[in-house]
Design an enzyme around this catalytic site. Structure first.
Site, PDB file in Angstrom:
ATOM      1  CG  HIS A  16      -0.304  -0.163   2.521  1.00 53.68           C
ATOM      2  ND1 HIS A  16       0.089  -1.389   3.001  1.00 53.68           N
ATOM      3  CD2 HIS A  16       0.032   0.735   3.465  1.00 53.68           C
ATOM      4  CE1 HIS A  16       0.647  -1.240   4.192  1.00 53.68           C
ATOM      5  NE2 HIS A  16       0.637   0.048   4.499  1.00 53.68           N
ATOM      6  CG  LEU A  17       1.464   5.465  -2.398  1.00 56.46           C
ATOM      7  CD1 LEU A  17       2.965   5.494  -2.194  1.00 56.46           C
ATOM      8  CD2 LEU A  17       1.128   5.878  -3.833  1.00 56.46           C
TER       9      LEU A  17
HETATM   10  P1  5GP Z   1       1.555   0.425   7.423  1.00 53.04           P
HETATM   11  O1  5GP Z   1       1.907   0.693   8.868  1.00 53.04           O
HETATM   12  O2  5GP Z   1       1.482  -1.057   7.169  1.00 53.04           O
HETATM   13  O3  5GP Z   1       2.401   1.152   6.445  1.00 53.04           O
HETATM   14  O4  5GP Z   1       0.106   1.042   7.219  1.00 53.04           O
HETATM   15  C1  5GP Z   1      -1.069   0.372   7.535  1.00 53.04           C
HETATM   16  C2  5GP Z   1      -2.134   1.423   7.697  1.00 53.04           C
HETATM   17  O5  5GP Z   1      -3.395   0.780   7.672  1.00 53.04           O
HETATM   18  C3  5GP Z   1      -2.046   2.195   9.028  1.00 53.04           C
HETATM   19  O6  5GP Z   1      -1.905   3.578   8.757  1.00 53.04           O
HETATM   20  C4  5GP Z   1      -3.359   1.870   9.717  1.00 53.04           C
HETATM   21  O7  5GP Z   1      -3.911   2.953  10.433  1.00 53.04           O
HETATM   22  C5  5GP Z   1      -4.246   1.437   8.567  1.00 53.04           C
HETATM   23  N1  5GP Z   1      -5.270   0.484   8.939  1.00 53.04           N
HETATM   24  C6  5GP Z   1      -5.127  -0.589   9.763  1.00 53.04           C
HETATM   25  N2  5GP Z   1      -6.273  -1.262   9.868  1.00 53.04           N
HETATM   26  C7  5GP Z   1      -7.179  -0.594   9.099  1.00 53.04           C
HETATM   27  C8  5GP Z   1      -8.565  -0.810   8.808  1.00 53.04           C
HETATM   28  O8  5GP Z   1      -9.207  -1.757   9.280  1.00 53.04           O
HETATM   29  N3  5GP Z   1      -9.153   0.078   7.976  1.00 53.04           N
HETATM   30  C9  5GP Z   1      -8.489   1.146   7.439  1.00 53.04           C
HETATM   31  N4  5GP Z   1      -9.172   1.958   6.642  1.00 53.04           N
HETATM   32  N5  5GP Z   1      -7.175   1.368   7.685  1.00 53.04           N
HETATM   33  C10 5GP Z   1      -6.541   0.517   8.506  1.00 53.04           C
END
Ligand code: 5GP
Ligand code: ZN
Length: 116
Positions: free
Chosen positions: A102-103
């Site tokens: 994801h971005l």
């Molecule tokens: P990462 O830390 O992997 O780069 O980003 C994951 C992102 O996904 C985080 O910013 C977190 O807040 C978001 N996220 C986690 N669970 C959910 C969810 O159930 N729904 C949404 N819309 N975002 C989520």
């Protein structure tokens, strides 16, 4: 983590609710549930890919598609001129918590550097 139990695959399949701001055949974009800025949108490919380091050279254009959609959403949400940040976290030290590529599109306030 496989596609079957992946949170973002669930959002792409609409089995997990999200505030979707863009979707097309290949990608979907939605608001982050825990926004780190006034605008915080996540852009993902529908196809499960765990992390950016798994990207094969032949599918390099996928990351370009993520950026193109993020740019479109930034314009639509009127942060294009003020500016924004695009982030891809990879693995533990990169801060990745969801293992579906994801971005992050972050904007609506000035960003700090170094990012911490
Ligand atoms: P990462 O830390 O992997 O780069 O980003 C994951 C992102 O996904 C985080 O910013 C977190 O807040 C978001 N996220 C986690 N669970 C959910 C969810 O159930 N729904 C949404 N819309 N975002 C989520
Ligand atoms: Zn997935």
């Amino acid at each position: 983590m496989t596609a079957a139990d992946c949170l973002f695959c669930g959002i792409a399949a609409k089995t997990v609710p999200a505030r979707v701001v863009h979707e097309d055949d290949a990608l979907i974009a939605f608001e982050d549930i825990r926004p780190q800025a006034p605008v915080h949108v996540i852009v993902i490919p529908r196809r499960h890919l765990a992390r950016v380091s798994d990207l094969a050279p032949a599918e390099a254009s996928l990351v370009g598609q993520l950026v193109v959609v993020a740019n479109q959403v930034a314009r639509r949400l009127e942060i294009a001129e003020s500016g924004y940040r695009l982030v891809i976290n990879c693995n533990a030290h990169g801060g990745q918590t969801v293992y579906h590529l994801h971005l992050h599109l972050l904007g609506g306030r000035p960003m700090q550097w170094p990012p911490g």
